[in-house]
Design an enzyme around this catalytic site. Structure first.
Site, short mmCIF file in Angstrom:
data_model
loop_
_atom_site.label_atom_id
_atom_site.label_comp_id
_atom_site.label_asym_id
_atom_site.label_seq_id
_atom_site.Cartn_x
_atom_site.Cartn_y
_atom_site.Cartn_z
N ASN A 91 -2.10 2.58 -5.79
CA ASN A 91 -1.24 1.57 -5.17
C ASN A 91 -1.88 0.67 -4.27
O ASN A 91 -3.13 0.78 -4.09
CB ASN A 91 -0.13 2.58 -4.28
CG ASN A 91 -0.92 3.10 -3.19
OD1 ASN A 91 -2.33 3.37 -3.25
ND2 ASN A 91 -0.17 3.46 -2.11
N CYS A 120 -2.34 0.23 -1.18
CA CYS A 120 -3.29 0.84 0.03
C CYS A 120 -4.28 1.83 -0.38
O CYS A 120 -5.11 2.40 0.49
CB CYS A 120 -2.22 1.46 0.90
SG CYS A 120 -1.10 0.49 1.79
N GLU A 131 -4.31 5.12 -1.53
CA GLU A 131 -4.13 6.40 -1.50
C GLU A 131 -3.55 7.16 -2.55
O GLU A 131 -3.56 8.28 -2.78
CB GLU A 131 -3.45 6.75 0.00
CG GLU A 131 -1.73 6.78 0.09
CD GLU A 131 -1.40 5.34 0.23
OE1 GLU A 131 -0.22 5.19 0.56
OE2 GLU A 131 -2.16 4.42 0.29
#
Length: 386
Positions: free
Chosen positions: A8, A10, A12
Site C-alpha cells: 500500500n 505507506c 506496511e
C-alpha cells in the site's frame, strides 16, 4: 498462494493483489501503570479484544471491487499495530538507538503479534474455522509461525522486564500450539502503520514505531497558522532517571525556551541519548543516526506478520554511499520496506522544526541515487533472498 507484488502507499501492508486490510493501532502509553511499569496483562487483553473486533469487521465491510471482496473474505488479513513506541521508550529512560531500547521494543511487539495470532486461532476454533486459503498454505504458514516463536529467544532478556519477556514467550507458545490444532482465522494479524492522523487523535507524542521527530515541533494547520507541540513524556523520563521536581521544571523550561534539551541545567551528559530525536533541533546538534532507525526496524520486524511503515531519516548532507549503505543494511536485517527521508527534501511537511522555509529539494544527490538505483536493477534478481 501467490507472490507479493506491491505494498500500500505507506508500505506496511504487503499481501496478495486485490485484497484489503482492517487496521487498528494501540496507544502503548495507555498501558504504563502508576509505578511506570508496562501492564503486560492489560496489553494482551487489548490485543485479544481488537483482533476479535477487526475479524468481525471483515464480513461487514464494503469493498471497492468484487475481487478485493473475495480475497479479503477468503484470507481475512488484519493489521493490528501500535503507536507511541518512542514515547514508551523515553518514559522508561531508554534511548531509542540502544540495545536496551531495541530489546524492549522487540519484546513488546512480540507480545502483540503472538497474542494476536493466538486469538486468531481461538476464533478459528470457536467460529468458522481457519481462513479459506489456510490448508493449501498450512506447511509454509506454520513454518513462519515457528520462526516468529524462535525469534523470541534472540531478544536479549537481560534488557527486558521478566514479565514482559515471559509474556512474549507464552503468547508465541500458545499461538503456535493453537495454530497447529485449529489453524488461524486470519492470514496475517499485524502491521506497523504510520498512525500520523490517529496519533494526534490519541494524544500520542510519537507515531507508530518512530522516535519523536523533535521535542518541540510545529504543525501547520489547514486554515493557516501553526500549532506548537511539546513532547509531554520528557518529565516522566526525567523522573525515571532520578531528577528532582525542581530540576525537572528547570529542564522543561529550558526546552520550552530553547526548543532543545541540549544545554539544559542539571542534565547529565550520559542521559542526552534518551532524548535524541529524528531531527536535530533548531538550536541543537544531536539526532538519531539513520542506522538507529534501521536497527529498530530489524529488531521489530521478526514479530510483525506484515511490514513496517517507518521513515529512515538521513541528514541533508547524506551521500549516495550513505543511502546505499542504508539499503544494504536493511536488506541484511530482513526489513521489508525502507523509505528514505532526506532532511530538507519536502517543501511543505506536515510537521516542521521551526518557521523557516525549507531549501529546494531537487538536489544533485537525489538524482545520483536514482541513477544508481537504475544501474543496480539487474542485481536485484541475483540477490533475491533464498
Amino acid at each position: 498462494t501467490d507472490r507479493i507484488n506491491a505494498s500500500n502507499p505507506c508500505s506496511e501492508y504487503m499481501f496478495l493483489d486485490d485484497s484489503a486490510c482492517n487496521l487498528a493501532s494501540i496507544n502503548l502509553m495507555k498501558f504504563v501503570k502508576d509505578d511506570g511499569e508496562f501492564d503486560v496483562a492489560g496489553f494482551k487483553a487489548a490485543c485479544r479484544t481488537l483482533i476479535t473486533a477487526q475479524e468481525i469487521i471483515v464480513p461487514n465491510s464494503s469493498y471497492p471491487t468484487k475481487a478485493i471482496e473475495k480475497n479479503s473474505h477468503e484470507y481475512r488479513p488484519l493489521g493490528l499495530g501500535y503507536a507511541n513506541l518512542g514515547a514508551l521508550l523515553m518514559s522508561r529512560g531508554l534511548p531509542y538507538d540502544s540495545d536496551e531500547g531495541r530489546a524492549y521494543a522487540a519484546a513488546t511487539t512480540a507480545v502483540m503479534t503472538g497474542e494476536a495470532y493466538a486469538q486468531s486461532a481461538r476464533v478459528a476454533r470457536d467460529h468458522g474455522g481457519p481462513f479459506g486459503g489456510f490448508e493449501k498454505n498450512r506447511e509454509p504458514f506454520m513454518r513462519v509461525m515457528r520462526k516468529h516463536r524462535d525469534s523470541v529467544s534472540e531478544i536479549n532478556a537481560k534488557f527486558v522486564p521478566v514479565d514482559l519477556y515471559a509474556g512474549a514467550k507464552q503468547a508465541w507458545d500458545e499461538a503456535v500450539e493453537l495454530g497447529e490444532d485449529f489453524g488461524y482465522r486470519n492470514a496475517q494479524a499485524t502491521v506497523l502503520a504510520p498512525t500520523g492522523t490517529i496519533g494526534f487523535m490519541m494524544d500520542c507524542d510519537t507515531t507508530g514505531v518512530e522516535p519523536d521527530i523533535a521535542l518541540v515541533k510545529y504543525k501547520k494547520l489547514v486554515g493557516g497558522g501553526l500549532m506548537k507541540i511539546v513532547n509531554t513524556t520528557v518529565p516522566m523520563a526525567l523522573g525515571k532517571l532520578g531528577y528532582t521536581t525542581p530540576e525537572i521544571e528547570a529542564i522543561v523550561h529550558h526546552i520550552d525556551e530553547q526548543e532543545t534539551i541540549e544545554g539544559a541545567p542539571f542534565l547529565k551528559n550520559e542521559h542526552l541519548p534518551v532524548f535524541d530525536c529524528a531531527f536535530k533541533a533548531a538550536n541543537g546538534e544531536r539526532s538519531i543516526h539513520y542506522m538507529g532507525h534501521i536497527r529498530m526496524m530489524g529488531a521489530t520486524q521478526p514479530f510483525i506478520s506484515g511490514a513496517i511503515s517507518k521513515t529512515v531519516n538521513v541528514p541533508r548532507d547524506a551521500t549516495v554511499e550513505d543511502i546505499e549503505r542504508a539499503y544494504v543494511e536493511s536488506w541484511r536485517l530482513g526489513a521489508q520496506a525502507i523509505p528514505i527521508y532526506r532532511d530538507g527534501r519536502k517543501v511543505a511537511p506536515r510537521l516542521d522544526l521551526d518557521h523557516a522555509d525549507l531549501p529546494d529539494p531537487l538536489t544533485k544527490a537525489v538524482e545520483q541515487v536514482l541513477d544508481r538505483i537504475h544501474a543496480l536493477e539487474s542485481e536485484v534478481q541475483r540477490l533475491r533472498r533464498a
